[in-house]
Design a protein around this motif. Structure first.
Motif, PDB file in Angstrom:
ATOM      1  N   LEU A  64      -4.087 -51.408 -10.187  1.00 52.62           N
ATOM      2  CA  LEU A  64      -3.529 -52.884 -10.760  1.00 52.62           C
ATOM      3  C   LEU A  64      -2.253 -52.720 -11.351  1.00 52.62           C
ATOM      4  N   LEU A  65      -1.787 -52.020 -12.295  1.00 55.15           N
ATOM      5  CA  LEU A  65      -0.275 -51.893 -12.740  1.00 55.15           C
ATOM      6  C   LEU A  65       0.786 -51.586 -11.812  1.00 55.15           C
ATOM      7  N   ARG A  66       0.198 -50.560 -10.752  1.00 56.99           N
ATOM      8  CA  ARG A  66       1.299 -50.436  -9.673  1.00 56.99           C
ATOM      9  C   ARG A  66       1.569 -51.641  -8.718  1.00 56.99           C
ATOM     10  N   THR A  67       0.409 -52.460  -8.564  1.00 59.31           N
ATOM     11  CA  THR A  67       0.578 -53.629  -7.533  1.00 59.31           C
ATOM     12  C   THR A  67       1.684 -54.598  -8.228  1.00 59.31           C
ATOM     13  N   HIS A  68       1.421 -54.767  -9.551  1.00 64.83           N
ATOM     14  CA  HIS A  68       2.378 -55.741 -10.201  1.00 64.83           C
ATOM     15  C   HIS A  68       3.541 -55.450 -10.925  1.00 64.83           C
ATOM     16  N   LEU A  69       4.099 -53.961 -10.213  1.00 63.86           N
ATOM     17  CA  LEU A  69       5.336 -53.548 -11.004  1.00 63.86           C
ATOM     18  C   LEU A  69       6.274 -53.659  -9.738  1.00 63.86           C
ATOM     19  N   PRO A  70       7.391 -53.444  -9.767  1.00 63.41           N
ATOM     20  CA  PRO A  70       8.385 -52.957  -8.652  1.00 63.41           C
ATOM     21  C   PRO A  70       8.527 -51.447  -8.597  1.00 63.41           C
ATOM     22  N   GLU A  71       9.029 -51.104  -7.128  1.00 61.54           N
ATOM     23  CA  GLU A  71       9.017 -49.754  -6.838  1.00 61.54           C
ATOM     24  C   GLU A  71      10.112 -49.293  -7.476  1.00 61.54           C
ATOM     25  N   THR A  72      10.362 -48.696  -8.551  1.00 66.95           N
ATOM     26  CA  THR A  72      11.613 -48.195  -9.093  1.00 66.95           C
ATOM     27  C   THR A  72      11.268 -46.647  -9.609  1.00 66.95           C
ATOM     28  N   GLY A  73      12.038 -45.879 -10.204  1.00 60.78           N
ATOM     29  CA  GLY A  73      12.259 -44.680 -10.790  1.00 60.78           C
ATOM     30  C   GLY A  73      11.251 -44.696 -11.924  1.00 60.78           C
ATOM     31  N   TRP A  74      11.092 -45.670 -12.649  1.00 58.55           N
ATOM     32  CA  TRP A  74      10.573 -45.729 -13.983  1.00 58.55           C
ATOM     33  C   TRP A  74       9.062 -46.328 -13.797  1.00 58.55           C
ATOM     34  N   THR A  75       8.807 -46.744 -12.601  1.00 53.63           N
ATOM     35  CA  THR A  75       7.368 -47.266 -12.259  1.00 53.63           C
ATOM     36  C   THR A  75       6.225 -46.549 -12.850  1.00 53.63           C
ATOM     37  N   PRO A  76       6.289 -45.039 -12.450  1.00 53.87           N
ATOM     38  CA  PRO A  76       5.037 -44.196 -12.869  1.00 53.87           C
ATOM     39  C   PRO A  76       4.936 -44.182 -14.360  1.00 53.87           C
ATOM     40  N   LEU A  77       6.061 -44.284 -14.985  1.00 51.49           N
ATOM     41  CA  LEU A  77       6.140 -44.094 -16.545  1.00 51.49           C
ATOM     42  C   LEU A  77       5.197 -45.291 -17.178  1.00 51.49           C
ATOM     43  N   VAL A  78       4.954 -46.396 -16.508  1.00 45.01           N
ATOM     44  CA  VAL A  78       4.078 -47.435 -16.868  1.00 45.01           C
ATOM     45  C   VAL A  78       2.640 -47.263 -16.277  1.00 45.01           C
ATOM     46  N   THR A  79       3.001 -47.070 -15.046  1.00 49.50           N
ATOM     47  CA  THR A  79       1.490 -47.451 -14.306  1.00 49.50           C
ATOM     48  C   THR A  79       0.529 -46.101 -14.617  1.00 49.50           C
ATOM     49  N   LYS A  80       0.802 -44.834 -15.086  1.00 51.63           N
ATOM     50  CA  LYS A  80       0.077 -43.760 -15.464  1.00 51.63           C
ATOM     51  C   LYS A  80      -0.702 -44.086 -16.794  1.00 51.63           C
ATOM     52  N   MET A  81      -0.127 -45.149 -17.720  1.00 52.01           N
ATOM     53  CA  MET A  81      -1.030 -45.564 -18.697  1.00 52.01           C
ATOM     54  C   MET A  81      -2.248 -46.101 -18.153  1.00 52.01           C
ATOM     55  N   GLY A  82      -2.486 -46.665 -17.057  1.00 50.93           N
ATOM     56  CA  GLY A  82      -3.775 -46.736 -16.651  1.00 50.93           C
ATOM     57  C   GLY A  82      -4.840 -45.621 -16.286  1.00 50.93           C
ATOM     58  N   TYR A  83      -4.067 -44.609 -15.991  1.00 48.38           N
ATOM     59  CA  TYR A  83      -5.056 -43.460 -15.823  1.00 48.38           C
ATOM     60  C   TYR A  83      -5.936 -43.093 -16.977  1.00 48.38           C
ATOM     61  N   SER A  84      -5.480 -43.399 -18.269  1.00 46.58           N
ATOM     62  CA  SER A  84      -6.016 -43.124 -19.428  1.00 46.58           C
ATOM     63  C   SER A  84      -7.513 -44.004 -19.755  1.00 46.58           C
ATOM     64  N   ILE A  85      -7.625 -45.158 -19.080  1.00 49.14           N
ATOM     65  CA  ILE A  85      -8.604 -46.124 -19.417  1.00 49.14           C
ATOM     66  C   ILE A  85      -9.958 -45.615 -19.034  1.00 49.14           C
ATOM     67  N   GLY A  86     -10.099 -44.771 -18.020  1.00 46.98           N
ATOM     68  CA  GLY A  86     -11.510 -44.078 -17.653  1.00 46.98           C
ATOM     69  C   GLY A  86     -11.778 -43.217 -18.886  1.00 46.98           C
ATOM     70  N   PHE A  87     -11.028 -42.190 -19.242  1.00 48.58           N
ATOM     71  CA  PHE A  87     -11.078 -41.472 -20.537  1.00 48.58           C
ATOM     72  C   PHE A  87     -11.513 -42.048 -21.572  1.00 48.58           C
ATOM     73  N   LEU A  88     -10.791 -43.176 -21.996  1.00 51.31           N
ATOM     74  CA  LEU A  88     -11.210 -44.020 -23.198  1.00 51.31           C
ATOM     75  C   LEU A  88     -12.556 -44.477 -23.157  1.00 51.31           C
ATOM     76  N   ILE A  89     -13.027 -44.974 -22.048  1.00 53.95           N
ATOM     77  CA  ILE A  89     -14.190 -45.582 -21.922  1.00 53.95           C
ATOM     78  C   ILE A  89     -15.177 -44.595 -22.218  1.00 53.95           C
ATOM     79  N   VAL A  90     -15.019 -43.315 -21.173  1.00 51.28           N
ATOM     80  CA  VAL A  90     -16.119 -42.367 -21.095  1.00 51.28           C
ATOM     81  C   VAL A  90     -16.414 -41.639 -22.808  1.00 51.28           C
ATOM     82  N   ILE A  91     -15.167 -41.380 -23.477  1.00 51.08           N
ATOM     83  CA  ILE A  91     -15.162 -40.649 -24.545  1.00 51.08           C
ATOM     84  C   ILE A  91     -15.712 -41.515 -25.723  1.00 51.08           C
ATOM     85  N   LEU A  92     -15.327 -42.877 -25.883  1.00 51.13           N
ATOM     86  CA  LEU A  92     -15.561 -43.757 -26.882  1.00 51.13           C
ATOM     87  C   LEU A  92     -16.899 -44.073 -26.745  1.00 51.13           C
TER      88      LEU A  92
END
Length: 274
Positions: A64-92
């Motif tokens: 979802l983050l990748r879809t709403h952001l432009p394709e630039t060099g810094w995009t992964p710095l933002v989109t990878k924040m979404g990767y943590s969400i699954g861990f957050l739900i599972v661990i908490l």
């Protein structure tokens, strides 16, 4: 107020403001591991299935983050924040995640060192791993066979998943060691973190995602999506992703963290012995 009462209040305030010691954290994680080992296989399977389903939100949030952001060099710095969400739900949510158990249940095994404990750990690992993968398989089916998300998000699903299966066996294994190490460290750091628990999960999960380190459950959600959509074969998944990632995650969680933490604790306690 008496001097004795005032002194007691000061000691309580100091205790509240002091981080827990290493042996306290060790004992807390050890007790959690013992509790998990006493759970029935059916309870572990249900919790493991929930964890596999929840890890699907890592792929969803990142896409979802990748879809709403432009394709630039810094995009992964933002989109990878979404990767943590699954861990957050599972661990908490205290759900059973395979790499989480590479630390907690190994500590009782290292202390007991008997066949019964080894068999119990093997039972828990087997049940949790297969339940995690079953949940990942199911959530990948939902993502690939329903209209929950539009075409652009599905394109992002495929692009993200394709990156995880590109490295070779050796590279995936080595990266898997680092991923297992970081996830196990995450579990070790949580009792220290107290009110900052969410940040520990988000930051370390973000690091795993940004570095492209493979996690056996999160990455399987991505691989299963490719399998369901005909972009990946079973042999490639089993030999090119599942095997090296599983080996690496176990080495990282057990050998590097659990054994190291256990050895450090045993040295410390033996040094305190008269």
């Amino acid at each position: 107020m008496s001097k004795k009462t005032e002194s007691q209040l000061k000691e309580q305030e100091i205790a509240q403001r002091t981080a827990p010691t290493g042996d306290v954290i060790y004992q807390a994680i050890y007790d959690e591991g013992e509790h998990e080992l006493k759970r029935s296989s059916s309870a572990l399977a249900m919790s493991g299935m929930a964890a596999g389903l929840s890890m699907g939100f890592s792929l969803i949030a990142e896409a979802l983050l990748r879809t709403h952001l432009p394709e630039t060099g810094w995009t992964p710095l933002v989109t990878k924040m979404g990767y943590s969400i699954g861990f957050l739900i599972v661990i908490l949510g205290r759900q059973q995640l395979f790499t989480k158990n590479t630390l907690t249940v190994i500590l009782p095994l290292l202390k007991c060192c008997d066949l019964e404990s080894l068999g119990n750990v093997a039972r828990l690992w087997t049940v949790v791993l297969f339940a995690n993968l079953a949940g990942a398989w199911l959530v990948a089916w939902v993502l690939s066979h329903t209209s929950l998300f539009d075409r652009d998000v599905h394109v992002a699903f495929s692009a993200i998943a394709s990156l995880s299966i590109q490295p070779g066996f050796g590279t995936t294994l080595i990266r898997g060691v680092l991923a297992g190490w970081l996830v196990a460290l995450m579990i070790w750091l949580l009792p220290f973190a107290e009110a900052a628990r969410i940040w520990v999960i988000l930051i370390l999960g973000y690091l795993v995602g940004l570095a492209g380190l493979p996690h056996i459950v999160a990455g399987s959600v991505e691989s299963f999506y490719l399998i369901w959509t005909g972009q990946l074969s079973w042999p490639h998944y089993l030999t090119g992703y599942l095997a090296p990632t599983l080996i690496g995650n176990v080495i990282g969680g057990v050998a590097v963290v659990a054994v190291g933490v256990h050895a450090e604790f045993m040295v410390a306690t033996s040094g305190d012995a008269p």
